[in-house]
Design a protein around this motif. Structure first.
Motif, PDB file in Angstrom:
ATOM      1  N   PRO A   4       8.768  69.612  58.031  1.00 30.98           N
ATOM      2  CA  PRO A   4       7.845  70.636  58.563  1.00 30.98           C
ATOM      3  C   PRO A   4       6.663  70.038  59.318  1.00 30.98           C
ATOM      4  CG  PRO A   4       8.513  71.198  56.325  1.00 30.98           C
ATOM      5  CD  PRO A   4       9.020  69.816  56.593  1.00 30.98           C
ATOM      6  N   GLN A   5       6.168  68.874  58.865  1.00 33.45           N
ATOM      7  CA  GLN A   5       5.057  68.231  59.558  1.00 33.45           C
ATOM      8  C   GLN A   5       5.479  67.724  60.937  1.00 33.45           C
ATOM      9  OE1 GLN A   5       4.097  65.865  55.747  1.00 33.45           O
ATOM     10  NE2 GLN A   5       2.161  65.843  56.847  1.00 33.45           N
ATOM     11  N   LEU A   6       6.706  67.181  61.023  1.00 32.07           N
ATOM     12  CA  LEU A   6       7.201  66.751  62.328  1.00 32.07           C
ATOM     13  C   LEU A   6       7.395  67.953  63.252  1.00 32.07           C
ATOM     14  CD1 LEU A   6       9.857  63.993  61.515  1.00 32.07           C
ATOM     15  CD2 LEU A   6       7.537  63.700  62.379  1.00 32.07           C
TER      16      LEU A   6
ATOM     17  N   VAL B  25      -0.220  58.816  65.351  1.00 28.84           N
ATOM     18  CA  VAL B  25      -0.350  57.951  64.176  1.00 28.84           C
ATOM     19  C   VAL B  25       0.247  58.651  62.962  1.00 28.84           C
ATOM     20  CG1 VAL B  25      -1.975  56.854  62.585  1.00 28.84           C
ATOM     21  CG2 VAL B  25      -2.383  56.758  65.055  1.00 28.84           C
ATOM     22  N   VAL B  26       1.152  57.954  62.285  1.00 23.39           N
ATOM     23  CA  VAL B  26       1.774  58.482  61.065  1.00 23.39           C
ATOM     24  C   VAL B  26       1.452  57.526  59.918  1.00 23.39           C
ATOM     25  CG1 VAL B  26       3.926  59.138  59.922  1.00 23.39           C
ATOM     26  CG2 VAL B  26       3.656  59.526  62.390  1.00 23.39           C
TER      27      VAL B  26
ATOM     28  N   ILE C 114      -8.334  55.844  58.263  1.00 19.51           N
ATOM     29  CA  ILE C 114      -7.480  56.027  59.432  1.00 19.51           C
ATOM     30  C   ILE C 114      -7.602  57.446  59.976  1.00 19.51           C
ATOM     31  CG2 ILE C 114      -5.459  56.547  57.991  1.00 19.51           C
ATOM     32  CD1 ILE C 114      -5.499  54.824  61.438  1.00 19.51           C
ATOM     33  N   SER C 115      -7.814  58.414  59.089  1.00 17.95           N
ATOM     34  CA  SER C 115      -7.999  59.800  59.524  1.00 17.95           C
ATOM     35  C   SER C 115      -9.241  59.941  60.399  1.00 17.95           C
ATOM     36  CB  SER C 115      -8.104  60.717  58.301  1.00 17.95           C
ATOM     37  OG  SER C 115      -8.354  62.037  58.691  1.00 17.95           O
ATOM     38  N   GLN C 116     -10.326  59.303  60.001  1.00 17.89           N
ATOM     39  CA  GLN C 116     -11.570  59.368  60.773  1.00 17.89           C
ATOM     40  C   GLN C 116     -11.418  58.693  62.138  1.00 17.89           C
ATOM     41  OE1 GLN C 116     -14.786  57.736  58.478  1.00 17.89           O
ATOM     42  NE2 GLN C 116     -15.019  59.557  57.207  1.00 17.89           N
TER      43      GLN C 116
ATOM     44  N   LEU D 279      -0.641  62.271  61.378  1.00 23.89           N
ATOM     45  CA  LEU D 279       0.119  62.859  60.280  1.00 23.89           C
ATOM     46  C   LEU D 279      -0.007  61.955  59.063  1.00 23.89           C
ATOM     47  CD1 LEU D 279       3.553  63.910  61.873  1.00 23.89           C
ATOM     48  CD2 LEU D 279       1.584  65.366  61.397  1.00 23.89           C
ATOM     49  N   SER D 280      -0.238  62.564  57.907  1.00 25.25           N
ATOM     50  CA  SER D 280      -0.252  61.826  56.642  1.00 25.25           C
ATOM     51  C   SER D 280       0.932  62.319  55.827  1.00 25.25           C
ATOM     52  CB  SER D 280      -1.570  62.076  55.903  1.00 25.25           C
ATOM     53  OG  SER D 280      -1.593  61.375  54.684  1.00 25.25           O
ATOM     54  N   ILE D 281       1.898  61.440  55.587  1.00 28.12           N
ATOM     55  CA  ILE D 281       3.161  61.834  54.964  1.00 28.12           C
ATOM     56  C   ILE D 281       3.345  61.115  53.638  1.00 28.12           C
ATOM     57  CG2 ILE D 281       5.681  61.663  55.199  1.00 28.12           C
ATOM     58  CD1 ILE D 281       5.339  62.143  58.181  1.00 28.12           C
TER      59      ILE D 281
END
Length: 300
Positions: free
Chosen positions: A284-286, A210-211, A262-264, A274-276
């Motif tokens: 870097p997150q990818l 999930v992004v 959504i994080s929970q 990932l939260s972008i």
């Protein structure tokens, strides 16, 4: 002799290839190995049985075979030979928030493009379903660089017909299309409600990433006094006092609540998340995501 100016699509492809090279170099440097399992899934298929050996897990014992009296046997599995990937991209009007060229939708398209090029080089089957509150674009999973370029062009040319969001409906469409276990990359801002049930089903049946795409304007609205605000999804305009402490607190709280919700959900289902933000370097997150998947794949 004058060199013809590159088209917008050619410029985009050049940018995506540069991104892909950066990711490959970073992953290779950190793993000291081949960049081969970005899309390695967790799905396994039954292969054979063999005699139990000291250290084997009890839960791997095939009791039906062992009961025949020829010894204790355990099941062995092999990794799914050909990985299938589906990009599930929200293209509703709320995705158009952000600076020109750095809107949430622009970043979502870039991420899809990078993954398409990467999949082509790993011989993974990759497709895309772009949705609003309806199906806006669907390309079934395919292989090869031509397929990747066709996918990128279709996504680049896409003009969504509907401005509204329905994350649950988009997930339902994906569940109806997928006939085998698939790596699903769901990209959205998740400015919506009542999608947890469908997201749970997707996480249980498939290997889900999930992004969430965010823009800083959604957290801190500029203090402009009393101004009209237009909601692109509902096509309604309301007048609000953007300098009011009450408005600003409520606006910030909505942003944080949306992000935390959504994080929970992802933590609850042990789903990659990932939260972008659109103004940050998301590569870097990818890279970290790919590194985790490589390490998980190497552990078997």
């Amino acid at each position: 002799m004058n060199t013809p100016e590159a088209t917008p699509l050619q410029q985009l492809l050049r940018k995506l290839r540069q991104f892909e090279i950066r990711i490959r170099q970073a992953v290779d440097a950190q793993l000291q190995g081949d960049f081969h399992s970005v899309f390695k899934g967790t799905g396994l298929e039954f292969d054979d049985v063999r005699l139990y050996q000291y250290g084997d897990e009890v839960r791997a014992i095939d009791w039906a075979v062992s009961s025949k009296g020829h010894g204790t046997f355990v099941k062995t599995y092999k990794e799914e030979r050909e990985q299938q990937v589906l990009l599930l991209l929200d293209v509703s009007a709320s995705q158009r928030v952000g600076a020109e060229g750095r809107r949430k939708l622009d970043v979502g398209r870039e991420i899809c493009g990078i993954l398409a090029l990467t999949a082509a080089r790993q011989s993974a089957q990759l497709g895309i379903l772009a949705f609003s509150n309806q199906k806006e674009l669907y390309m079934p999973p395919g292989k090869g660089i031509r397929h990747a370029y066709a996918l990128i062009k279709s996504l680049f040319d896409l003009e969504p017909r509907s401005p509204s969001t329905a994350v649950a409906a988009g997930i339902k469409q994906a569940l109806g299309l997928l006939k085998r276990r698939t790596v699903v990359v769901l990209i959205s801002d998740f400015i919506d409600t009542a999608y947890e049930r469908e997201l749970t089903m997707l996480a249980r049946k498939h290997d889900l990433v999930v992004v969430q795409l965010l823009d800083r304007r959604e957290r801190e609205f500029p203090s402009l006094g009393i101004v009209p605000l237009h909601d692109q999804e509902t096509n309604r305009t309301v007048w609000v006092n953007t300098s009011s402490a009450t408005f600003r607190a409520r606006y910030r709280a909505t942003y944080e609540q949306n992000r935390e919700q959504i994080s929970q959900i992802c933590r609850r289902h042990r789903t990659e998340f990932l939260s972008i933000t659109t103004d940050a370097d998301y590569l870097p997150q990818l890279v970290n995501l790919f590194r985790r998947r490589n390490q998980r794949g190497n552990r078997g």
